[in-house]
Design an enzyme around this catalytic site. Structure first.
Site, PDB file in Angstrom:
ATOM      1  N   CYS A 141      -2.667  -5.678  -6.688  1.00 35.22           N
ATOM      2  CA  CYS A 141      -3.295  -6.736  -6.767  1.00 35.22           C
ATOM      3  C   CYS A 141      -3.207  -7.709  -5.764  1.00 35.22           C
ATOM      4  O   CYS A 141      -2.201  -7.929  -5.333  1.00 35.22           O
ATOM      5  CB  CYS A 141      -3.497  -7.503  -8.059  1.00 35.22           C
ATOM      6  SG  CYS A 141      -3.847  -6.527  -9.665  1.00 35.22           S
ATOM      7  N   ARG A 165      -4.281  -3.515  -1.436  1.00 36.92           N
ATOM      8  CA  ARG A 165      -3.540  -3.644  -2.680  1.00 36.92           C
ATOM      9  C   ARG A 165      -4.084  -3.507  -3.729  1.00 36.92           C
ATOM     10  O   ARG A 165      -3.727  -3.383  -5.072  1.00 36.92           O
ATOM     11  CB  ARG A 165      -3.027  -5.327  -2.934  1.00 36.92           C
ATOM     12  CG  ARG A 165      -2.205  -5.781  -1.565  1.00 36.92           C
ATOM     13  CD  ARG A 165      -1.773  -7.112  -1.632  1.00 36.92           C
ATOM     14  NE  ARG A 165      -0.897  -7.327  -2.786  1.00 36.92           N
ATOM     15  CZ  ARG A 165       0.475  -7.460  -2.505  1.00 36.92           C
ATOM     16  NH1 ARG A 165       0.746  -7.183  -1.188  1.00 36.92           N
ATOM     17  NH2 ARG A 165       1.431  -7.786  -3.347  1.00 36.92           N
ATOM     18  N   TRP A 207      -6.180  -4.343  -8.960  1.00 36.99           N
ATOM     19  CA  TRP A 207      -5.640  -2.862  -9.312  1.00 36.99           C
ATOM     20  C   TRP A 207      -5.365  -2.853 -10.599  1.00 36.99           C
ATOM     21  O   TRP A 207      -4.462  -3.347 -11.131  1.00 36.99           O
ATOM     22  CB  TRP A 207      -4.470  -2.307  -8.534  1.00 36.99           C
ATOM     23  CG  TRP A 207      -4.260  -0.950  -8.548  1.00 36.99           C
ATOM     24  CD1 TRP A 207      -4.731   0.085  -7.768  1.00 36.99           C
ATOM     25  CD2 TRP A 207      -3.065  -0.609  -9.499  1.00 36.99           C
ATOM     26  NE1 TRP A 207      -4.247   1.282  -8.518  1.00 36.99           N
ATOM     27  CE2 TRP A 207      -3.118   1.092  -9.454  1.00 36.99           C
ATOM     28  CE3 TRP A 207      -2.252  -0.847 -10.245  1.00 36.99           C
ATOM     29  CZ2 TRP A 207      -2.345   1.803  -9.885  1.00 36.99           C
ATOM     30  CZ3 TRP A 207      -1.333  -0.185 -11.236  1.00 36.99           C
ATOM     31  CH2 TRP A 207      -1.606   1.237 -10.808  1.00 36.99           C
ATOM     32  N   ASN A 218      -1.036 -11.408 -10.153  1.00 39.58           N
ATOM     33  CA  ASN A 218      -0.610 -10.292  -9.629  1.00 39.58           C
ATOM     34  C   ASN A 218       0.666  -9.897 -10.414  1.00 39.58           C
ATOM     35  O   ASN A 218       1.754 -10.871 -10.415  1.00 39.58           O
ATOM     36  CB  ASN A 218      -0.326 -10.550  -8.043  1.00 39.58           C
ATOM     37  CG  ASN A 218       0.144  -9.081  -7.462  1.00 39.58           C
ATOM     38  OD1 ASN A 218      -0.006  -8.163  -7.790  1.00 39.58           O
ATOM     39  ND2 ASN A 218       0.916  -9.497  -6.200  1.00 39.58           N
ATOM     40  N   GLY A 219       0.848  -8.738 -11.061  1.00 35.81           N
ATOM     41  CA  GLY A 219       2.070  -8.405 -11.629  1.00 35.81           C
ATOM     42  C   GLY A 219       1.557  -8.016 -13.147  1.00 35.81           C
ATOM     43  O   GLY A 219       0.414  -7.792 -13.468  1.00 35.81           O
ATOM     44  N   GLU A 269       5.541  16.511   0.295  1.00 34.98           N
ATOM     45  CA  GLU A 269       4.558  15.420   1.040  1.00 34.98           C
ATOM     46  C   GLU A 269       3.192  16.299   1.122  1.00 34.98           C
ATOM     47  O   GLU A 269       2.233  15.396   1.151  1.00 34.98           O
ATOM     48  CB  GLU A 269       5.418  15.278   1.948  1.00 34.98           C
ATOM     49  CG  GLU A 269       4.585  13.917   3.026  1.00 34.98           C
ATOM     50  CD  GLU A 269       4.261  12.759   2.343  1.00 34.98           C
ATOM     51  OE1 GLU A 269       4.608  12.572   1.063  1.00 34.98           O
ATOM     52  OE2 GLU A 269       3.412  12.107   2.654  1.00 34.98           O
ATOM     53  N   LYS A 314      -0.286  14.317  -0.160  1.00 31.23           N
ATOM     54  CA  LYS A 314      -1.267  13.946   0.783  1.00 31.23           C
ATOM     55  C   LYS A 314      -2.414  14.749   0.129  1.00 31.23           C
ATOM     56  O   LYS A 314      -3.511  13.928  -0.014  1.00 31.23           O
ATOM     57  CB  LYS A 314      -1.109  14.376   2.091  1.00 31.23           C
ATOM     58  CG  LYS A 314      -0.099  13.837   2.863  1.00 31.23           C
ATOM     59  CD  LYS A 314      -0.460  12.273   3.247  1.00 31.23           C
ATOM     60  CE  LYS A 314      -0.142  11.343   2.478  1.00 31.23           C
ATOM     61  NZ  LYS A 314       1.173  10.719   2.115  1.00 31.23           N
ATOM     62  N   GLU A 321      -4.084  13.123  -3.280  1.00 28.02           N
ATOM     63  CA  GLU A 321      -4.122  11.814  -3.259  1.00 28.02           C
ATOM     64  C   GLU A 321      -5.372  11.358  -2.435  1.00 28.02           C
ATOM     65  O   GLU A 321      -6.205  10.628  -3.221  1.00 28.02           O
ATOM     66  CB  GLU A 321      -3.152  10.513  -2.880  1.00 28.02           C
ATOM     67  CG  GLU A 321      -2.696  10.700  -1.733  1.00 28.02           C
ATOM     68  CD  GLU A 321      -1.838   9.676  -1.225  1.00 28.02           C
ATOM     69  OE1 GLU A 321      -0.960  10.068  -0.005  1.00 28.02           O
ATOM     70  OE2 GLU A 321      -1.464   8.781  -1.758  1.00 28.02           O
ATOM     71  N   HIS A 343      10.258  31.614 -11.151  1.00 37.16           N
ATOM     72  CA  HIS A 343      10.895  31.274 -12.001  1.00 37.16           C
ATOM     73  C   HIS A 343       9.730  30.538 -13.042  1.00 37.16           C
ATOM     74  O   HIS A 343      10.127  29.735 -13.933  1.00 37.16           O
ATOM     75  CB  HIS A 343      12.065  30.338 -11.954  1.00 37.16           C
ATOM     76  CG  HIS A 343      13.068  31.055 -11.347  1.00 37.16           C
ATOM     77  ND1 HIS A 343      13.970  32.023 -11.783  1.00 37.16           N
ATOM     78  CD2 HIS A 343      13.482  30.723 -10.164  1.00 37.16           C
ATOM     79  CE1 HIS A 343      14.965  32.270 -11.094  1.00 37.16           C
ATOM     80  NE2 HIS A 343      14.658  31.779  -9.848  1.00 37.16           N
ATOM     81  N   LYS A 398      -2.095   0.355  -1.835  1.00 40.06           N
ATOM     82  CA  LYS A 398      -1.263   0.427  -0.611  1.00 40.06           C
ATOM     83  C   LYS A 398       0.168   0.024  -1.009  1.00 40.06           C
ATOM     84  O   LYS A 398       1.026   0.633  -0.578  1.00 40.06           O
ATOM     85  CB  LYS A 398      -1.621  -0.087   0.612  1.00 40.06           C
ATOM     86  CG  LYS A 398      -1.119   0.337   1.909  1.00 40.06           C
ATOM     87  CD  LYS A 398      -1.257   1.509   2.549  1.00 40.06           C
ATOM     88  CE  LYS A 398      -0.406   1.911   3.563  1.00 40.06           C
ATOM     89  NZ  LYS A 398      -0.103   3.652   3.602  1.00 40.06           N
TER      90      LYS A 398
HETATM   91  O1  M6R Z   1       5.691   1.148   0.051  1.00 45.67           O
HETATM   92  P1  M6R Z   1       6.252   2.429  -0.235  1.00 45.67           P
HETATM   93  O2  M6R Z   1       6.771   3.416   0.616  1.00 45.67           O
HETATM   94  O3  M6R Z   1       7.627   2.094  -1.309  1.00 45.67           O
HETATM   95  O4  M6R Z   1       5.293   3.081  -1.326  1.00 45.67           O
HETATM   96  C1  M6R Z   1       5.764   4.250  -2.060  1.00 45.67           C
HETATM   97  C2  M6R Z   1       4.682   4.937  -2.656  1.00 45.67           C
HETATM   98  O5  M6R Z   1       3.734   4.144  -3.602  1.00 45.67           O
HETATM   99  C3  M6R Z   1       3.815   5.333  -1.460  1.00 45.67           C
HETATM  100  O6  M6R Z   1       4.577   6.063  -0.736  1.00 45.67           O
HETATM  101  C4  M6R Z   1       2.499   6.335  -1.975  1.00 45.67           C
HETATM  102  O7  M6R Z   1       3.275   7.547  -2.434  1.00 45.67           O
HETATM  103  C5  M6R Z   1       1.571   6.515  -0.837  1.00 45.67           C
HETATM  104  N1  M6R Z   1       0.522   6.389  -1.042  1.00 45.67           N
HETATM  105  C6  M6R Z   1       1.810   8.055  -0.341  1.00 45.67           C
HETATM  106  O8  M6R Z   1       0.610   8.392   0.568  1.00 45.67           O
END
Ligand code: M6R
Length: 614
Positions: free
Chosen positions: A2, A27, A77, A103-104, A487, A491, A494, A510, A609
């Site tokens: 947020c 955010r 958010w 926020n929180g 990773e 990607k 998400e 397994h 983000k």
């Molecule tokens: O800001 P941070 O690197 O601590 O964030 C961690 C994750 O929230 C962040 O890497 C998230 O997985 C990304 N959206 C990946 O693309």
């Protein structure tokens, strides 16, 4: 998560709030809203979805609202309650005189809600935030002073919060407070800004105060009164922000993500400047504040991170153990903080975070700091909460990353891990000079190799098209590229919402192998080196189950043509540096599939983000 923004001054506030919220859209973007102090009441406007919907909502009122010069805004958010208009902030008390953005997470909101309902408050939303509006308003009814009411309410609230609050009876005033969530006050001429992050007001001022936990600030156009949790007055520590207003532009790319992928060669070049001069020179890493003696004797490292940063941390573990022979534990911050962790003043704790604000990682860092560990932070935000906890700070300098899917910040984190591992290896004397020189020489070639991949991105686009209709996707790898598989899968899921999973190829038999049939794409990250042959055998096993086989490889071996339906070839690279080269096509595959499917690439659903809630 947020974003919150507030302004008190002499200028029309609506555009200040909307522009500020636009800068905070990273955010969260489930809903947005603003509250404005108008002639005799506080007016609240909200909209579901992205900020443009709120702009449309406000358009018919544009003229009448120009007089308002005090207001607060929020971009949400969703945590408690669906992303609806009713749950959008600002929230108000029942008479509408008090309004709040938050926020929180208010952890004890259920108990507070019961108490407040018993006193006659009627709740309209499903949010935890609405309790704050009723709580502060009910205390205000007794003390008739907004600042006092906020102090008293803070004593009852548990959880993490940044709050901006206005009351109709106290015009031209915003009272703000925070605990475990960022909040910054910007200083203008006869005006103050407040926001959960600097971009919200940086185009107006560079002078700012970072609020500490439990402080309460009362802002009017002419003054800021800062108090500690007991109401004692404090002198605000004004800092000059090392920021320029950033014109966030896609520079002709269709999405920020694509632009950020293309920036990666320069990101690496920038990081290496001043740190890696020539292959023969030792790495310069003045950011590491541990003495050479301590580094020599260092025998334990813990790395904590979340999401993409966690995958960078896993590769960090691999290379630190390989180069320096120091045992390294890696753990997701969200797990680390809820168990009895063994750490002490002899352990180096490394926190990795693009944003530097991730709540779980921040808490984990604070916990290990309390136990006496040296805290080294690798982040793209040297002005963040995590950076302020650091004993050693390695800013990865990737430049602002707008797209929610981390790309260049990941490559920057990896590059920083290589520099750190090499730096420690040189001090500890754990690597042969010839290996060190060869590795550093190869590192200097990485930007060119990425450029070569980007120059042939059409092949990767073809691959993405071919597999974009799939429901599931499996990535396999071994050794140093196992985190690359994780990773790559992250990607894809998400931004395209395809069910993608990364497996260590040795684990396939397994369990996961049961899922394989002619509908399942299996992408094998087949980089030459210690596990190449093993991975080839694992790929054969998958092929034998009719999976649709894709190779991402630096091998020119012709026998791969029979085994794989599609081969993405990357420039040759030594195994230890292959995670950087291998990641670029995986980012592009995810991007092109999502783009082909028409997804909102830069702002995928349900994500943000910066994840500032636990
Ligand atoms: O800001 P941070 O690197 O601590 O964030 C961690 C994750 O929230 C962040 O890497 C998230 O997985 C990304 N959206 C990946 O693309």
């Amino acid at each position: 998560m947020c974003g919150i923004v507030g302004y008190v001054g002499k200028k029309p506030v609506v555009d200040i709030l909307l522009d500020g919220l636009e800068q905070l859209e990273y955010r969260g973007y489930d809903s947005s809203g603003i509250a404005l102090k108008c002639a005799d009441s506080i007016k609240v406007y909200k909209a579901e979805g992205k900020l443009k919907n709120l702009r449309e909502e406000l358009a018919p009122h544009a003229y009448e609202l120009t007089k308002a010069t005090t207001g607060i805004g929020h971009i949400r958010w969703a945590t408690h309650g669906a992303p609806t208009v009713l749950n959008a902030h600002p929230h108000t008390c029942n008479c509408g005189n008090l309004t709040v953005v938050h926020n929180g997470i208010i952890e004890n909101y259920k108990e507070l809600k019961e108490e407040l309902e018993a006193k006659g408050c009627t709740f309209r939303s499903q949010t935890d935030t609405e309790t704050v509006a009723h709580l502060v308003a009910s205390i205000y009814g007794q003390v008739k002073d907004l600042t006092k009411a906020v102090h008293l309410a803070s004593e009852k609230i548990q959880g993490a919060y940044a709050l901006c609050i206005m009351h109709n009876n106290e015009p031209n005033k915003i009272v703000v407070t925070k605990r475990n969530a960022p909040l910054i006050v910007g200083y203008g001429e006869n005006e103050f800004y407040v926001a959960s992050d600097i971009p919200a007001f940086i185009k107006h001022t560079k002078r700012a105060v970072y609020l500490s936990d439990n402080q309460v600030a009362t802002l009017t156009p002419d003054s800021i009164v800062l108090e500690d949790e007991h109401g004692n007055k404090l002198e605000p520590k004004v800092e000059l922000l090392p920021w320029e207003p950033i014109a966030l532009s896609k520079m002709g790319y269709k999405h920020f993500m694509l632009k950020e992928i293309h920036e990666q060669p320069d990101v690496i070049r920038n990081i290496l400047v001043g740190k890696l001069h020539t292959p023969e020179d030792p790495i310069v890493l003045d950011e590491v504040k541990l003495t050479r003696e301590t580094l020599k004797n260092l025998n334990r490292i813990q790395i904590i991170a979340c999401g993409t940063s966690l995958h960078a941390a896993m590769i960090g573990k691999y290379i630190i153990e390989n180069f320096c022979g120091i045992p390294v534990d890696v753990e997701a911050s969200s797990e680390y903080i809820y168990r009895k962790t063994v750490t002490d003043e002899h352990t180096l704790v490394i926190g990795v975070s693009q944003s530097g604000e991730t709540a779980d990682t921040l808490t984990a860092i604070k916990q290990s700091k309390a136990k006496g560990s040296h805290i080294l932070i690798i982040t793209n935000r040297p002005d963040s909460a995590m950076a302020r906890e650091a004993d050693s700070l390695i800013p990865v300098s990737a430049g602002i990353e707008v797209s929610v899917a981390a790309t260049k910040s990941y490559i920057a984190q990896l590059t920083s891990f290589y520099l750190l591992a090499l730096y420690m290896a040189e001090i500890k004397g754990t690597m042969a000079q010839s290996d060190l020189t060869a590795l550093k020489a190869e590192m200097m070639l990485l930007p060119q190799k990425i450029e070569q991949i980007l120059a042939h991105k059409e092949d990767i686009q073809k691959c993405a098209r071919k597999y974009s209709g799939t429901r599931d996707f499996i990535y396999i790898a071994r050794g140093i590229n196992y985190p690359t598989a994780l990773e790559g899968a992250l990607k894809l899921k998400e931004i395209s919402y395809i069910n993608a999973t990364g497996y260590s190829a040795g684990e396939l038999k397994h369990g996961p192998i049961a899922m394989l049939d002619e509908t399942m794409p299996v992408l094998s990250i087949l980089m030459k080196g210690s596990v190449y042959e093993k991975l080839l055998s694992n790929s054969e096993e998958a092929k034998a189950r009719n999976a649709r086989m894709i190779a991402l490889t630096n091998s020119t071996d012709e026998k791969l043509d029979d085994l794989f339906d599609f081969i993405i070839r990357v420039p040759d690279v030594i195994e230890l540096l292959s995670p950087i080269v291998a990641m670029i096509p995986l980012q592009l595959i995810a991007y092109y599939i999502a783009e082909f499917l028409g997804k909102d690439v830069d702002q995928p659903r349900n994500l943000a983000k910066s994840v500032t809630v636990e």
